[in-house]
Scaffold this motif. Sequence first.
Motif, short mmCIF file in Angstrom:
data_model
loop_
_atom_site.label_atom_id
_atom_site.label_comp_id
_atom_site.label_asym_id
_atom_site.label_seq_id
_atom_site.Cartn_x
_atom_site.Cartn_y
_atom_site.Cartn_z
N GLY A 91 17.47 6.00 2.44
CA GLY A 91 18.26 5.72 1.26
C GLY A 91 17.88 4.47 0.48
O GLY A 91 18.69 3.97 -0.28
N SER A 92 16.67 3.96 0.65
CA SER A 92 16.21 2.78 -0.08
C SER A 92 14.72 2.88 -0.34
O SER A 92 14.01 3.62 0.33
CB SER A 92 16.48 1.50 0.72
N GLU A 93 14.26 2.08 -1.31
CA GLU A 93 12.83 1.98 -1.59
C GLU A 93 12.13 1.37 -0.37
O GLU A 93 12.74 0.62 0.39
CB GLU A 93 12.59 1.09 -2.82
N VAL A 94 10.86 1.68 -0.22
CA VAL A 94 10.10 1.19 0.93
C VAL A 94 10.11 -0.33 1.00
O VAL A 94 10.29 -0.91 2.07
CB VAL A 94 8.65 1.74 0.91
N LYS B 151 0.85 -1.19 0.00
CA LYS B 151 0.00 0.00 0.00
C LYS B 151 0.89 1.24 0.00
O LYS B 151 1.89 1.29 0.69
CB LYS B 151 -0.89 0.04 1.24
N ALA B 152 0.49 2.23 -0.76
CA ALA B 152 1.23 3.49 -0.78
C ALA B 152 0.84 4.33 0.44
O ALA B 152 -0.25 4.18 0.97
CB ALA B 152 0.91 4.25 -2.06
N SER B 153 1.76 5.18 0.86
CA SER B 153 1.44 6.15 1.91
C SER B 153 1.98 7.50 1.48
O SER B 153 2.87 7.60 0.62
CB SER B 153 2.03 5.73 3.26
N SER B 154 1.46 8.54 2.10
CA SER B 154 1.86 9.89 1.74
C SER B 154 3.28 10.22 2.19
O SER B 154 3.83 11.25 1.79
CB SER B 154 0.88 10.90 2.35
N ARG B 155 3.90 9.39 3.00
CA ARG B 155 5.25 9.67 3.50
C ARG B 155 6.31 8.72 2.93
O ARG B 155 7.44 8.69 3.40
CB ARG B 155 5.29 9.60 5.03
N ASP B 156 5.97 7.97 1.89
CA ASP B 156 6.93 7.03 1.31
C ASP B 156 8.18 7.72 0.77
O ASP B 156 9.30 7.26 0.98
CB ASP B 156 6.27 6.19 0.21
N ALA B 157 8.00 8.84 0.08
CA ALA B 157 9.16 9.56 -0.46
C ALA B 157 10.08 10.04 0.66
O ALA B 157 11.31 9.96 0.55
CB ALA B 157 8.71 10.73 -1.33
N ALA B 158 9.50 10.51 1.75
CA ALA B 158 10.31 10.98 2.88
C ALA B 158 11.07 9.81 3.52
O ALA B 158 12.24 9.97 3.91
CB ALA B 158 9.42 11.66 3.92
N LEU B 159 10.44 8.65 3.62
CA LEU B 159 11.13 7.47 4.15
C LEU B 159 12.29 7.06 3.25
O LEU B 159 13.37 6.74 3.73
CB LEU B 159 10.16 6.29 4.28
N GLN B 160 12.04 7.05 1.95
CA GLN B 160 13.09 6.68 1.01
C GLN B 160 14.27 7.64 1.10
O GLN B 160 15.43 7.22 1.07
CB GLN B 160 12.53 6.64 -0.41
N LYS B 161 13.97 8.91 1.22
CA LYS B 161 15.04 9.91 1.33
C LYS B 161 15.81 9.73 2.64
O LYS B 161 17.04 9.80 2.67
CB LYS B 161 14.44 11.31 1.25
N ALA B 162 15.09 9.50 3.73
CA ALA B 162 15.74 9.40 5.05
C ALA B 162 16.60 8.16 5.19
O ALA B 162 17.66 8.21 5.81
CB ALA B 162 14.68 9.42 6.14
#
Length: 146
Positions: free
Chosen positions: A19-22, A6-17
């Motif tokens: 350094g990997s895909e969710v 499932k996608a979440s609105s904070r996936d990009a922030a997690l990936q940035k923090a």
Amino acid sequence: MSVIDKASSRDAALQKAFGSEVSELYAQAARAEANAALQRALELRSFLAIAEEQVARVRDRTHAATGPDGDMDALSAEDLRWDADWLEAALASRDGYTTALDELLRSIPAPNQVVPARAGLSPKIAATAPPAPAASRAASMRTRHP
């Protein structure tokens, strides 16, 4: 469907923090390679994904019921009140999870940033006991008691 998918609105922030895909972050956690911050972030992300799915379901149900193609005879004020209460609860959950996840992500260093050592957190070296006093000095230091 798994919460991982499932996608979440904070996936990009997690990936940035981190350094990997969710999906890779969840794989790291499954292999017990995730640190405490990543474990907490993934737990919050899982809750967030579910809360956002609930918000979307209620939103879509409300839009369907009140849309121009909706059946006026099926429209119920009581159902809409229930949906409004459900939406309020789901939004409150989502807001809480996003706030907690954002605070966690702000508190961790970037993946390429070296964390400086903090005073008091380094391992302590055990000190050895001072050498025993020489026999002659020990005897001269004794006092008599009456």
